[in-house]
Design a protein around this motif. Sequence first.
Motif, PDB file in Angstrom:
ATOM      1  N   LYS A  35       0.830  -1.207   0.000  1.00  0.00           N
ATOM      2  CA  LYS A  35       0.000   0.000   0.000  1.00  0.00           C
ATOM      3  C   LYS A  35       0.868   1.262   0.000  1.00  0.00           C
ATOM      4  O   LYS A  35       0.528   2.254  -0.659  1.00  0.00           O
ATOM      5  CB  LYS A  35      -0.952   0.011   1.197  1.00  0.00           C
ATOM      6  CG  LYS A  35      -1.980  -1.101   1.177  1.00  0.00           C
ATOM      7  CD  LYS A  35      -2.960  -0.926   0.035  1.00  0.00           C
ATOM      8  CE  LYS A  35      -4.071  -1.944   0.103  1.00  0.00           C
ATOM      9  NZ  LYS A  35      -5.044  -1.809  -0.973  1.00  0.00           N
ATOM     10  N   LEU A  36       1.962   1.232   0.734  1.00  0.00           N
ATOM     11  CA  LEU A  36       2.879   2.372   0.757  1.00  0.00           C
ATOM     12  C   LEU A  36       3.506   2.589  -0.626  1.00  0.00           C
ATOM     13  O   LEU A  36       3.604   3.720  -1.106  1.00  0.00           O
ATOM     14  CB  LEU A  36       3.966   2.157   1.807  1.00  0.00           C
ATOM     15  CG  LEU A  36       3.510   2.283   3.254  1.00  0.00           C
ATOM     16  CD1 LEU A  36       4.516   1.641   4.198  1.00  0.00           C
ATOM     17  CD2 LEU A  36       3.277   3.738   3.621  1.00  0.00           C
ATOM     18  N   GLU A  37       3.902   1.503  -1.265  1.00  0.00           N
ATOM     19  CA  GLU A  37       4.488   1.601  -2.601  1.00  0.00           C
ATOM     20  C   GLU A  37       3.469   2.108  -3.610  1.00  0.00           C
ATOM     21  O   GLU A  37       3.793   2.947  -4.467  1.00  0.00           O
ATOM     22  CB  GLU A  37       5.054   0.250  -3.028  1.00  0.00           C
ATOM     23  CG  GLU A  37       6.291  -0.144  -2.247  1.00  0.00           C
ATOM     24  CD  GLU A  37       6.769  -1.569  -2.507  1.00  0.00           C
ATOM     25  OE1 GLU A  37       6.172  -2.262  -3.380  1.00  0.00           O
ATOM     26  OE2 GLU A  37       7.726  -1.995  -1.846  1.00  0.00           O
ATOM     27  N   GLU A  38       2.234   1.627  -3.515  1.00  0.00           N
ATOM     28  CA  GLU A  38       1.181   2.099  -4.413  1.00  0.00           C
ATOM     29  C   GLU A  38       0.932   3.596  -4.218  1.00  0.00           C
ATOM     30  O   GLU A  38       0.758   4.339  -5.191  1.00  0.00           O
ATOM     31  CB  GLU A  38      -0.114   1.325  -4.176  1.00  0.00           C
ATOM     32  CG  GLU A  38      -0.072  -0.098  -4.673  1.00  0.00           C
ATOM     33  CD  GLU A  38      -1.292  -0.920  -4.259  1.00  0.00           C
ATOM     34  OE1 GLU A  38      -2.208  -0.364  -3.592  1.00  0.00           O
ATOM     35  OE2 GLU A  38      -1.328  -2.112  -4.597  1.00  0.00           O
ATOM     36  N   ALA A  39       0.919   4.040  -2.970  1.00  0.00           N
ATOM     37  CA  ALA A  39       0.708   5.457  -2.679  1.00  0.00           C
ATOM     38  C   ALA A  39       1.835   6.299  -3.277  1.00  0.00           C
ATOM     39  O   ALA A  39       1.581   7.362  -3.860  1.00  0.00           O
ATOM     40  CB  ALA A  39       0.610   5.678  -1.176  1.00  0.00           C
ATOM     41  N   ALA A  40       3.062   5.822  -3.158  1.00  0.00           N
ATOM     42  CA  ALA A  40       4.204   6.545  -3.717  1.00  0.00           C
ATOM     43  C   ALA A  40       4.127   6.588  -5.243  1.00  0.00           C
ATOM     44  O   ALA A  40       4.384   7.631  -5.856  1.00  0.00           O
ATOM     45  CB  ALA A  40       5.505   5.906  -3.259  1.00  0.00           C
ATOM     46  N   GLU A  41       3.774   5.472  -5.858  1.00  0.00           N
ATOM     47  CA  GLU A  41       3.658   5.425  -7.319  1.00  0.00           C
ATOM     48  C   GLU A  41       2.547   6.351  -7.820  1.00  0.00           C
ATOM     49  O   GLU A  41       2.738   7.076  -8.811  1.00  0.00           O
ATOM     50  CB  GLU A  41       3.388   3.996  -7.783  1.00  0.00           C
ATOM     51  CG  GLU A  41       4.582   3.080  -7.650  1.00  0.00           C
ATOM     52  CD  GLU A  41       4.255   1.617  -7.947  1.00  0.00           C
ATOM     53  OE1 GLU A  41       3.141   1.326  -8.431  1.00  0.00           O
ATOM     54  OE2 GLU A  41       5.125   0.774  -7.696  1.00  0.00           O
ATOM     55  N   GLN A  42       1.410   6.332  -7.150  1.00  0.00           N
ATOM     56  CA  GLN A  42       0.301   7.205  -7.554  1.00  0.00           C
ATOM     57  C   GLN A  42       0.690   8.676  -7.394  1.00  0.00           C
ATOM     58  O   GLN A  42       0.361   9.509  -8.247  1.00  0.00           O
ATOM     59  CB  GLN A  42      -0.950   6.891  -6.729  1.00  0.00           C
ATOM     60  CG  GLN A  42      -1.568   5.558  -7.092  1.00  0.00           C
ATOM     61  CD  GLN A  42      -2.684   5.171  -6.147  1.00  0.00           C
ATOM     62  OE1 GLN A  42      -2.527   5.205  -4.928  1.00  0.00           O
ATOM     63  NE2 GLN A  42      -3.832   4.797  -6.707  1.00  0.00           N
ATOM     64  N   THR A  43       1.387   8.984  -6.316  1.00  0.00           N
ATOM     65  CA  THR A  43       1.853  10.351  -6.098  1.00  0.00           C
ATOM     66  C   THR A  43       2.797  10.761  -7.215  1.00  0.00           C
ATOM     67  O   THR A  43       2.649  11.840  -7.809  1.00  0.00           O
ATOM     68  CB  THR A  43       2.552  10.479  -4.728  1.00  0.00           C
ATOM     69  OG1 THR A  43       1.614  10.138  -3.710  1.00  0.00           O
ATOM     70  CG2 THR A  43       3.082  11.883  -4.497  1.00  0.00           C
ATOM     71  N   PHE A  44       3.750   9.901  -7.523  1.00  0.00           N
ATOM     72  CA  PHE A  44       4.703  10.204  -8.592  1.00  0.00           C
ATOM     73  C   PHE A  44       3.996  10.433  -9.922  1.00  0.00           C
ATOM     74  O   PHE A  44       4.283  11.404 -10.633  1.00  0.00           O
ATOM     75  CB  PHE A  44       5.725   9.071  -8.742  1.00  0.00           C
ATOM     76  CG  PHE A  44       6.661   9.290  -9.893  1.00  0.00           C
ATOM     77  CD1 PHE A  44       7.758  10.128  -9.756  1.00  0.00           C
ATOM     78  CD2 PHE A  44       6.431   8.685 -11.121  1.00  0.00           C
ATOM     79  CE1 PHE A  44       8.612  10.353 -10.826  1.00  0.00           C
ATOM     80  CE2 PHE A  44       7.272   8.902 -12.191  1.00  0.00           C
ATOM     81  CZ  PHE A  44       8.374   9.736 -12.052  1.00  0.00           C
ATOM     82  N   ASP A  45       3.085   9.540 -10.267  1.00  0.00           N
ATOM     83  CA  ASP A  45       2.373   9.649 -11.546  1.00  0.00           C
ATOM     84  C   ASP A  45       1.626  10.975 -11.658  1.00  0.00           C
ATOM     85  O   ASP A  45       1.686  11.644 -12.689  1.00  0.00           O
ATOM     86  CB  ASP A  45       1.397   8.488 -11.727  1.00  0.00           C
ATOM     87  CG  ASP A  45       2.096   7.153 -11.959  1.00  0.00           C
ATOM     88  OD1 ASP A  45       3.316   7.141 -12.266  1.00  0.00           O
ATOM     89  OD2 ASP A  45       1.416   6.106 -11.818  1.00  0.00           O
ATOM     90  N   GLU A  46       0.930  11.357 -10.601  1.00  0.00           N
ATOM     91  CA  GLU A  46       0.168  12.606 -10.655  1.00  0.00           C
ATOM     92  C   GLU A  46       1.065  13.839 -10.651  1.00  0.00           C
ATOM     93  O   GLU A  46       0.793  14.799 -11.364  1.00  0.00           O
ATOM     94  CB  GLU A  46      -0.844  12.670  -9.510  1.00  0.00           C
ATOM     95  CG  GLU A  46      -2.038  11.785  -9.768  1.00  0.00           C
ATOM     96  CD  GLU A  46      -3.222  12.102  -8.870  1.00  0.00           C
ATOM     97  OE1 GLU A  46      -3.424  13.279  -8.502  1.00  0.00           O
ATOM     98  OE2 GLU A  46      -3.953  11.154  -8.547  1.00  0.00           O
ATOM     99  N   VAL A  47       2.134  13.798  -9.864  1.00  0.00           N
ATOM    100  CA  VAL A  47       3.082  14.914  -9.860  1.00  0.00           C
ATOM    101  C   VAL A  47       3.693  15.063 -11.254  1.00  0.00           C
ATOM    102  O   VAL A  47       3.775  16.171 -11.798  1.00  0.00           O
ATOM    103  CB  VAL A  47       4.171  14.723  -8.778  1.00  0.00           C
ATOM    104  CG1 VAL A  47       5.329  15.699  -8.979  1.00  0.00           C
ATOM    105  CG2 VAL A  47       3.584  14.894  -7.383  1.00  0.00           C
ATOM    106  N   TYR A  48       4.082  13.953 -11.845  1.00  0.00           N
ATOM    107  CA  TYR A  48       4.679  13.961 -13.187  1.00  0.00           C
ATOM    108  C   TYR A  48       3.707  14.547 -14.213  1.00  0.00           C
ATOM    109  O   TYR A  48       4.083  15.394 -15.022  1.00  0.00           O
ATOM    110  CB  TYR A  48       5.084  12.538 -13.571  1.00  0.00           C
ATOM    111  CG  TYR A  48       5.692  12.428 -14.951  1.00  0.00           C
ATOM    112  CD1 TYR A  48       7.002  12.841 -15.180  1.00  0.00           C
ATOM    113  CD2 TYR A  48       4.952  11.915 -16.016  1.00  0.00           C
ATOM    114  CE1 TYR A  48       7.563  12.745 -16.446  1.00  0.00           C
ATOM    115  CE2 TYR A  48       5.502  11.815 -17.284  1.00  0.00           C
ATOM    116  CZ  TYR A  48       6.806  12.231 -17.496  1.00  0.00           C
ATOM    117  OH  TYR A  48       7.361  12.149 -18.747  1.00  0.00           O
TER     118      TYR A  48
END
Length: 103
Positions: A35-48
């Motif tokens: 869940k932590l990794e998914e949250a980080a990936e989603q954050t990265f995708d949206e920031v990008y």
Amino acid sequence: MAMFSNWIRDAREHWKEHLPKMYSEYERNGVLQQKLEEAAEQTFDEVYDLERSGISPDEAWQMVRERYLFLPEEKSYSLAKYTKTKAQNAPFFMPINNAVNCY
């Protein structure tokens, strides 16, 4: 995931302190790291995506970080908090001689 290690570490601390029920449930079910990794990936995708649309990196981070990594604090629901005493349930009456003139 090394790329997101700081975000994951910070989110883990935040979740543990501010979302203890969710944190415990994820830990108990063996999905906390996922869940932590998914949250980080989603954050990265949206920031990008926001950066590609012309928003500065700092603004993009400010806009997205609370959606996945730094979620709002869990509310604690206590029955005692919502149980009124007899005095609290009594209707409110103010004697006329104590009323304030509003004119």
